[in-house]
Motif scaffolding. Structure first.
Motif, PDB file in Angstrom:
ATOM      1  N   PHE A  57      18.424   3.191  18.469  1.00  0.00           N
ATOM      2  CA  PHE A  57      17.567   2.357  17.622  1.00  0.00           C
ATOM      3  C   PHE A  57      16.480   1.673  18.456  1.00  0.00           C
ATOM      4  N   ALA A  58      16.895   1.163  19.613  1.00  0.00           N
ATOM      5  CA  ALA A  58      15.965   0.434  20.478  1.00  0.00           C
ATOM      6  C   ALA A  58      14.847   1.327  20.993  1.00  0.00           C
ATOM      7  N   THR A  59      15.074   2.629  21.066  1.00  0.00           N
ATOM      8  CA  THR A  59      14.045   3.556  21.533  1.00  0.00           C
ATOM      9  C   THR A  59      12.820   3.534  20.633  1.00  0.00           C
ATOM     10  N   PHE A  60      13.014   3.249  19.345  1.00  0.00           N
ATOM     11  CA  PHE A  60      11.899   3.276  18.397  1.00  0.00           C
ATOM     12  C   PHE A  60      11.166   1.935  18.299  1.00  0.00           C
ATOM     13  N   LEU A  61      11.820   0.845  18.640  1.00  0.00           N
ATOM     14  CA  LEU A  61      11.199  -0.465  18.440  1.00  0.00           C
ATOM     15  C   LEU A  61       9.950  -0.692  19.288  1.00  0.00           C
ATOM     16  N   PRO A  62       9.868  -0.191  20.551  1.00  0.00           N
ATOM     17  CA  PRO A  62       8.630  -0.408  21.321  1.00  0.00           C
ATOM     18  C   PRO A  62       7.388   0.243  20.730  1.00  0.00           C
ATOM     19  N   ARG A  83       0.823  -1.214   0.000  1.00  0.00           N
ATOM     20  CA  ARG A  83       0.000   0.000   0.000  1.00  0.00           C
ATOM     21  C   ARG A  83       0.855   1.261   0.000  1.00  0.00           C
ATOM     22  N   LEU A  84       2.067   1.180   0.557  1.00  0.00           N
ATOM     23  CA  LEU A  84       2.961   2.333   0.531  1.00  0.00           C
ATOM     24  C   LEU A  84       3.301   2.708  -0.904  1.00  0.00           C
ATOM     25  N   ARG A  85       3.422   1.721  -1.759  1.00  0.00           N
ATOM     26  CA  ARG A  85       3.742   1.983  -3.161  1.00  0.00           C
ATOM     27  C   ARG A  85       2.623   2.724  -3.874  1.00  0.00           C
ATOM     28  N   THR A  86       1.397   2.491  -3.438  1.00  0.00           N
ATOM     29  CA  THR A  86       0.250   3.147  -4.079  1.00  0.00           C
ATOM     30  C   THR A  86      -0.111   4.461  -3.412  1.00  0.00           C
ATOM     31  N   GLY A  87       0.437   4.710  -2.231  1.00  0.00           N
ATOM     32  CA  GLY A  87       0.113   5.939  -1.513  1.00  0.00           C
ATOM     33  C   GLY A  87      -1.186   5.873  -0.744  1.00  0.00           C
ATOM     34  N   ARG A  88      -1.757   4.689  -0.607  1.00  0.00           N
ATOM     35  CA  ARG A  88      -3.036   4.535   0.100  1.00  0.00           C
ATOM     36  C   ARG A  88      -2.821   3.811   1.430  1.00  0.00           C
ATOM     37  N   THR A  89      -1.987   4.384   2.245  1.00  0.00           N
ATOM     38  CA  THR A  89      -1.619   3.731   3.495  1.00  0.00           C
ATOM     39  C   THR A  89      -2.583   4.072   4.619  1.00  0.00           C
ATOM     40  N   THR A  90      -2.667   3.145   5.553  1.00  0.00           N
ATOM     41  CA  THR A  90      -3.413   3.354   6.788  1.00  0.00           C
ATOM     42  C   THR A  90      -2.433   3.763   7.881  1.00  0.00           C
ATOM     43  N   PRO A  91      -2.934   4.258   9.029  1.00  0.00           N
ATOM     44  CA  PRO A  91      -2.018   4.537  10.143  1.00  0.00           C
ATOM     45  C   PRO A  91      -1.173   3.326  10.539  1.00  0.00           C
ATOM     46  N   ALA A  92      -1.796   2.139  10.513  1.00  0.00           N
ATOM     47  CA  ALA A  92      -1.047   0.920  10.854  1.00  0.00           C
ATOM     48  C   ALA A  92       0.064   0.653   9.846  1.00  0.00           C
ATOM     49  N   ASP A  93      -0.199   0.932   8.577  1.00  0.00           N
ATOM     50  CA  ASP A  93       0.828   0.745   7.548  1.00  0.00           C
ATOM     51  C   ASP A  93       2.020   1.663   7.797  1.00  0.00           C
ATOM     52  N   ARG A  94       1.727   2.913   8.117  1.00  0.00           N
ATOM     53  CA  ARG A  94       2.807   3.884   8.326  1.00  0.00           C
ATOM     54  C   ARG A  94       3.620   3.531   9.568  1.00  0.00           C
ATOM     55  N   LEU A  95       2.948   3.057  10.599  1.00  0.00           N
ATOM     56  CA  LEU A  95       3.662   2.600  11.793  1.00  0.00           C
ATOM     57  C   LEU A  95       4.535   1.395  11.465  1.00  0.00           C
ATOM     58  N   THR A  96       4.008   0.486  10.679  1.00  0.00           N
ATOM     59  CA  THR A  96       4.759  -0.708  10.287  1.00  0.00           C
ATOM     60  C   THR A  96       6.044  -0.345   9.567  1.00  0.00           C
ATOM     61  N   VAL A  97       5.950   0.550   8.603  1.00  0.00           N
ATOM     62  CA  VAL A  97       7.131   0.938   7.821  1.00  0.00           C
ATOM     63  C   VAL A  97       8.158   1.628   8.707  1.00  0.00           C
ATOM     64  N   LEU A  98       7.717   2.487   9.620  1.00  0.00           N
ATOM     65  CA  LEU A  98       8.644   3.188  10.504  1.00  0.00           C
ATOM     66  C   LEU A  98       9.387   2.206  11.415  1.00  0.00           C
ATOM     67  N   VAL A  99       8.661   1.268  11.999  1.00  0.00           N
ATOM     68  CA  VAL A  99       9.287   0.277  12.885  1.00  0.00           C
ATOM     69  C   VAL A  99      10.261  -0.599  12.100  1.00  0.00           C
ATOM     70  N   LEU A 100       9.854  -1.025  10.924  1.00  0.00           N
ATOM     71  CA  LEU A 100      10.731  -1.871  10.111  1.00  0.00           C
ATOM     72  C   LEU A 100      12.011  -1.139   9.723  1.00  0.00           C
ATOM     73  N   THR A 101      11.915   0.154   9.468  1.00  0.00           N
ATOM     74  CA  THR A 101      13.105   0.914   9.098  1.00  0.00           C
ATOM     75  C   THR A 101      14.068   1.029  10.278  1.00  0.00           C
ATOM     76  N   ALA A 102      13.522   1.285  11.470  1.00  0.00           N
ATOM     77  CA  ALA A 102      14.372   1.328  12.663  1.00  0.00           C
ATOM     78  C   ALA A 102      15.046  -0.023  12.886  1.00  0.00           C
ATOM     79  N   LEU A 103      14.301  -1.103  12.661  1.00  0.00           N
ATOM     80  CA  LEU A 103      14.879  -2.440  12.800  1.00  0.00           C
ATOM     81  C   LEU A 103      15.944  -2.689  11.735  1.00  0.00           C
ATOM     82  N   LEU A 104      15.706  -2.218  10.528  1.00  0.00           N
ATOM     83  CA  LEU A 104      16.685  -2.368   9.450  1.00  0.00           C
ATOM     84  C   LEU A 104      17.983  -1.647   9.794  1.00  0.00           C
TER      85      LEU A 104
END
Length: 452
Positions: free
Chosen positions: A414-419, A371-392
């Motif tokens: 980095f760990a500050t963002f994972l929770p 959904r990020l590729r299409t620009g039709r993200t939900t709040p949960a999608d945006r949270l998911t991408v942010l957490v995954l980036t911190a983990l990356l």
């Protein structure tokens, strides 16, 4: 509870059990390696700590803070208006960090932390002439150089040391003031992460995550280590960028410029924190805007320009740091152990509730990225991408081989963002997960004497 809820709960528990087994394996294997050849340079692997069951003046307070957060935080986070919630979360975080630090006593737990032979305060008197010290900084990085810097001074750009030099200059010298500064600054990271969550996802997600951000076991190492202060700088950098990108602040241009200034400072606090460029890029990707970028970049060059004009060469210093790293314990510690044991260490920092949240994040990742590729993200999608980036970013630091051991401190930013991932946990059972966070932190701090 629906069948889906039951299934999700079982999978959360399975992820937490798997993480606990990873920690147990790191302890058993690490202890065996250390007893066999001493190459880990750790008394209680994978942590830089030693077995020392104890209680202290902070014990009753830590227990009281944990009980209060578990009992009242879920209701308070739902009822309080936004600004009082931020202030309450900050106050609770500070109380939690201070009480955990004081389990070891005010001297051993706070005042002495930043005065050991490895720490920044050992070289305060060598910065009497700051410009001269900066020009000469790289000449003292290698361990065989005359008057070589202590490990932490050599291992970081001079912005870290200069922080404590400036504290000393304004009359706040010594270990007690340094520890108090790191705790006070580090505790604000909770508010910064909540602001980021609200701006990029939604307020409901921020409210759900707030109690877990407060009770994260990471508080053990925020009080008192300089990396707790670094975590606050990176957290506010991302928060300001999120506000600028979403234009949910009165002066988005000032927020973008401020974020850039903090990113520049970040690069001169710790070499490894340049990886936060990934998290900053994720903010712009999530919000689908480049509007803050010019002012962010303008701010980001200020601190590097000042240090460069003062005579400090960041790239040369980093090259020498890599050589210094391999001259010391870093050149002996086995990569094959730490590349996975560091992750076990991270489990102890973020807690089992975060592991369960990360399990849910991973499950949501394919749909969120699509959904990020299409620009039709939900709040949960945006949270998911942010957490995954911190983990990356954390995984990149792990694979680099420049963080073998002591990552409970080094990876605090980095760990500050994972929770944030705990926002995905269902309402049912949230108090149980909060209890797991508190019990882990209390157990580690009472059973072990941590080195930071």
């Amino acid at each position: 509870m629906s069948t889906t809820d039951h299934t999700g709960h079982r999978r959360d528990l399975a992820a937490a059990c798997g993480a606990a087994l990873l920690v147990a394996a790191a302890v058993v294997v690490g202890t065996s390696i250390e007893h066999a050849d001493g190459t880990l340079h750790l008394n209680w692997p994978p942590l830089y700590a030693q077995w020392d069951p104890h209680i202290g003046p902070g014990s009753p307070a830590a227990l009281a803070v944990a009980v209060a957060v578990i009992a009242y935080a879920p209701a308070l986070t739902a009822r309080l208006s936004w600004r009082p919630l931020l202030l309450t979360a900050w106050a609770a975080s500070m109380a939690w960090i201070w009480s955990l630090a004081l389990i070891d006593g005010p001297h051993r737990g706070v005042a002495r932390r930043l005065t050991t032979k490895y720490e920044y305060l050992q070289v305060i008197d060598r910065f009497e002439d700051i410009p001269a010290a900066l020009r000469d900084f790289t000449r003292h990085i290698l361990i065989d150089s005359p008057g070589h810097w202590p490990a932490h001074t050599a291992g970081h750009p001079p912005g870290a040391t200069l922080t404590f030099v400036l504290l000393d200059r304004v009359g706040l010298g010594g270990g007690a003031w340094a520890g108090a500064f790191c705790i006070t600054a580090g505790s604000t990271a909770v508010a910064a992460v909540l602001i980021t969550l609200r701006a990029l996802a939604d307020e409901a997600s921020a409210r759900r995550a707030a109690p877990f951000l407060v009770l994260a076991p990471a508080a053990i190492w925020v009080g008192a280590s300089a990396d707790g202060y670094f975590a606050a700088v990176t957290a506010w950098m991302i928060a300001l960028l999120a506000l600028a990108a979403t234009r949910t602040v009165r002066f988005p241009a000032a927020a973008a410029l401020g974020s850039g200034l903090l990113f520049g400072l970040t690069c001169y606090l710790s070499y490894g924190l340049t990886l936060f460029a990934l998290v900053a890029a994720a903010v712009l990707l999530i919000t689908r805007t480049r509007r803050p970028l010019p002012l962010f970049l303008a701010g980001a060059v200020v601190v590097p320009l000042v240090f460069t004009l003062a005579g400090f060469n960041w790239w040369e210093a980093y090259r020498l740091l890599v050589e210094r790293y391999h001259q010391g314990a870093g050149g002996i510690r086995p990569y094959g152990y730490f590349v996975w044991a560091n992750l076990a260490c991270t489990v102890l920092v973020v807690g089992l509730a975060t592991v369960a949240g990360l399990r849910r994040t991973a499950s949501a990742a394919p749909g969120a990225i699509g959904r990020l590729r299409t620009g039709r993200t939900t709040p949960a999608d945006r949270l998911t991408v942010l957490v995954l980036t911190a983990l990356l970013a954390l995984l990149a630091a792990d694979l680099s081989g420049m963080s073998k051991a002591e990552t409970e401190r080094i990876w605090l930013p980095f760990a500050t963002f994972l929770p944030m991932a705990t926002a995905f946990l269902p309402t049912a059972g949230r108090r149980h997960w909060l209890t797991a966070q508190a019990v882990l932190a209390l157990a580690v701090n009472h059973l072990l004497l941590t080195g930071w």
